[in-house]
Motif scaffolding. Sequence first.
Motif, PDB file in Angstrom:
ATOM      1  N   LEU A   1       0.548 -12.217 -45.745  1.00 45.36           N
ATOM      2  CA  LEU A   1       0.113 -12.570 -47.098  1.00 45.36           C
ATOM      3  C   LEU A   1      -1.068 -13.526 -47.063  1.00 45.36           C
ATOM      4  O   LEU A   1      -1.999 -13.412 -47.870  1.00 45.36           O
ATOM      5  CB  LEU A   1       1.271 -13.160 -47.900  1.00 45.36           C
ATOM      6  CG  LEU A   1       2.330 -12.147 -48.313  1.00 45.36           C
ATOM      7  CD1 LEU A   1       3.564 -12.852 -48.866  1.00 45.36           C
ATOM      8  CD2 LEU A   1       1.773 -11.154 -49.328  1.00 45.36           C
TER       9      LEU A   1
ATOM     10  N   GLN B   1       5.483  -8.725 -50.211  1.00 45.78           N
ATOM     11  CA  GLN B   1       6.408  -9.713 -50.767  1.00 45.78           C
ATOM     12  C   GLN B   1       7.799  -9.124 -50.996  1.00 45.78           C
ATOM     13  O   GLN B   1       8.798  -9.815 -50.841  1.00 45.78           O
ATOM     14  CB  GLN B   1       5.868 -10.275 -52.082  1.00 45.78           C
ATOM     15  CG  GLN B   1       4.697 -11.198 -51.891  1.00 45.78           C
ATOM     16  CD  GLN B   1       4.040 -11.595 -53.216  1.00 45.78           C
ATOM     17  OE1 GLN B   1       4.203 -10.934 -54.232  1.00 45.78           O
ATOM     18  NE2 GLN B   1       3.295 -12.683 -53.181  1.00 45.78           N
ATOM     19  N   GLN B   2       7.861  -7.843 -51.345  1.00 47.04           N
ATOM     20  CA  GLN B   2       9.138  -7.216 -51.698  1.00 47.04           C
ATOM     21  C   GLN B   2       9.872  -6.595 -50.522  1.00 47.04           C
ATOM     22  O   GLN B   2      11.084  -6.405 -50.582  1.00 47.04           O
ATOM     23  CB  GLN B   2       8.912  -6.141 -52.761  1.00 47.04           C
ATOM     24  CG  GLN B   2       8.483  -6.706 -54.096  1.00 47.04           C
ATOM     25  CD  GLN B   2       8.289  -5.608 -55.125  1.00 47.04           C
ATOM     26  OE1 GLN B   2       8.882  -4.539 -55.038  1.00 47.04           O
ATOM     27  NE2 GLN B   2       7.446  -5.876 -56.105  1.00 47.04           N
TER      28      GLN B   2
ATOM     29  N   GLN C   1      -0.182  -6.731 -51.362  1.00 45.48           N
ATOM     30  CA  GLN C   1       0.447  -8.055 -51.450  1.00 45.48           C
ATOM     31  C   GLN C   1       1.839  -7.959 -52.081  1.00 45.48           C
ATOM     32  O   GLN C   1       2.796  -8.552 -51.578  1.00 45.48           O
ATOM     33  CB  GLN C   1      -0.426  -9.008 -52.270  1.00 45.48           C
ATOM     34  CG  GLN C   1      -1.652  -9.482 -51.535  1.00 45.48           C
ATOM     35  CD  GLN C   1      -2.598 -10.253 -52.440  1.00 45.48           C
ATOM     36  OE1 GLN C   1      -2.929  -9.811 -53.536  1.00 45.48           O
ATOM     37  NE2 GLN C   1      -3.046 -11.394 -51.961  1.00 45.48           N
ATOM     38  N   ASP C   2       1.930  -7.233 -53.185  1.00 42.47           N
ATOM     39  CA  ASP C   2       3.213  -7.065 -53.868  1.00 42.47           C
ATOM     40  C   ASP C   2       4.222  -6.377 -52.953  1.00 42.47           C
ATOM     41  O   ASP C   2       5.385  -6.785 -52.858  1.00 42.47           O
ATOM     42  CB  ASP C   2       2.997  -6.273 -55.163  1.00 42.47           C
ATOM     43  CG  ASP C   2       4.246  -6.203 -56.001  1.00 42.47           C
ATOM     44  OD1 ASP C   2       4.840  -7.265 -56.292  1.00 42.47           O
ATOM     45  OD2 ASP C   2       4.641  -5.072 -56.378  1.00 42.47           O
ATOM     46  N   PHE C   3       3.787  -5.338 -52.253  1.00 44.97           N
ATOM     47  CA  PHE C   3       4.656  -4.598 -51.348  1.00 44.97           C
ATOM     48  C   PHE C   3       5.180  -5.515 -50.234  1.00 44.97           C
ATOM     49  O   PHE C   3       6.375  -5.513 -49.931  1.00 44.97           O
ATOM     50  CB  PHE C   3       3.895  -3.407 -50.766  1.00 44.97           C
ATOM     51  CG  PHE C   3       4.746  -2.506 -49.927  1.00 44.97           C
ATOM     52  CD1 PHE C   3       5.466  -1.472 -50.502  1.00 44.97           C
ATOM     53  CD2 PHE C   3       4.821  -2.681 -48.548  1.00 44.97           C
ATOM     54  CE1 PHE C   3       6.259  -0.634 -49.733  1.00 44.97           C
ATOM     55  CE2 PHE C   3       5.601  -1.853 -47.773  1.00 44.97           C
ATOM     56  CZ  PHE C   3       6.330  -0.825 -48.359  1.00 44.97           C
TER      57      PHE C   3
ATOM     58  N   LEU D   1      -3.932  -6.043 -54.231  1.00 39.96           N
ATOM     59  CA  LEU D   1      -2.823  -6.482 -55.085  1.00 39.96           C
ATOM     60  C   LEU D   1      -1.560  -5.654 -54.813  1.00 39.96           C
ATOM     61  O   LEU D   1      -0.453  -6.197 -54.736  1.00 39.96           O
ATOM     62  CB  LEU D   1      -3.218  -6.408 -56.555  1.00 39.96           C
ATOM     63  CG  LEU D   1      -4.339  -7.368 -56.981  1.00 39.96           C
ATOM     64  CD1 LEU D   1      -4.790  -7.059 -58.410  1.00 39.96           C
ATOM     65  CD2 LEU D   1      -3.910  -8.816 -56.835  1.00 39.96           C
ATOM     66  N   PHE D   2      -1.721  -4.349 -54.665  1.00 43.45           N
ATOM     67  CA  PHE D   2      -0.590  -3.460 -54.368  1.00 43.45           C
ATOM     68  C   PHE D   2       0.055  -3.847 -53.032  1.00 43.45           C
ATOM     69  O   PHE D   2       1.280  -3.950 -52.924  1.00 43.45           O
ATOM     70  CB  PHE D   2      -1.079  -2.013 -54.343  1.00 43.45           C
ATOM     71  CG  PHE D   2       0.019  -1.000 -54.188  1.00 43.45           C
ATOM     72  CD1 PHE D   2       0.630  -0.450 -55.298  1.00 43.45           C
ATOM     73  CD2 PHE D   2       0.428  -0.580 -52.925  1.00 43.45           C
ATOM     74  CE1 PHE D   2       1.642   0.498 -55.155  1.00 43.45           C
ATOM     75  CE2 PHE D   2       1.434   0.355 -52.777  1.00 43.45           C
ATOM     76  CZ  PHE D   2       2.046   0.900 -53.896  1.00 43.45           C
TER      77      PHE D   2
END
Length: 181
Positions: free
Chosen positions: A8, A33-34, A29-31, A26-27
């Motif tokens: 990240l 994190q999850q 980063q979100d992935f 952005l996609f």
Amino acid sequence: MQSQTSVLSLLNDYQPKDPEEQKARLFIQDFVQQQTAFWSRETLSGHLTASAWITDRDCRQAVLLHHRKLDMWVQPGGHIDASDPSLIDASRREAIEETGLDGLYPKHRDIFDLDVHAIPARKSEPEHWHLDIRFWWVADDLSLQINEESNDLAWLSAAEIRKRTDEESVLRMVRKTLRES
């Protein structure tokens, strides 16, 4: 493999100018994190991959391969192994495996480009996302050695690349690096 935190941080440090690449960041980063196994092929919805954009020292040509399974011209790269200490190390390993170029050095150690693309379903694998982190490598030795994953492998100028592909993410890397002849 690198931790979620370090990946990240690497993504946060990269500031793309291209709107599509910004969406990809952005996609991804979100992935990351999850998903705790964000890099693993066993994460069936998708996973990070590591690619290598390889140019000669003078930025007159880059290496592309004609991918056997995808039937298209792309940069070297692929899946991240659990034994890869980092994304850049995975990128280098993939570059060597797919081109035979061992004398590579990084142009810089930061992310060079990002892309998110769907991979079609095949045999036991469902359709899934490849969240591609790309690093820029420079080669002094231009001797290529094709492997079984490719139909063809070549050093190509910007004009030659445009004749072989209309894939925008590849053309974006050309615009970022290659001099026109």
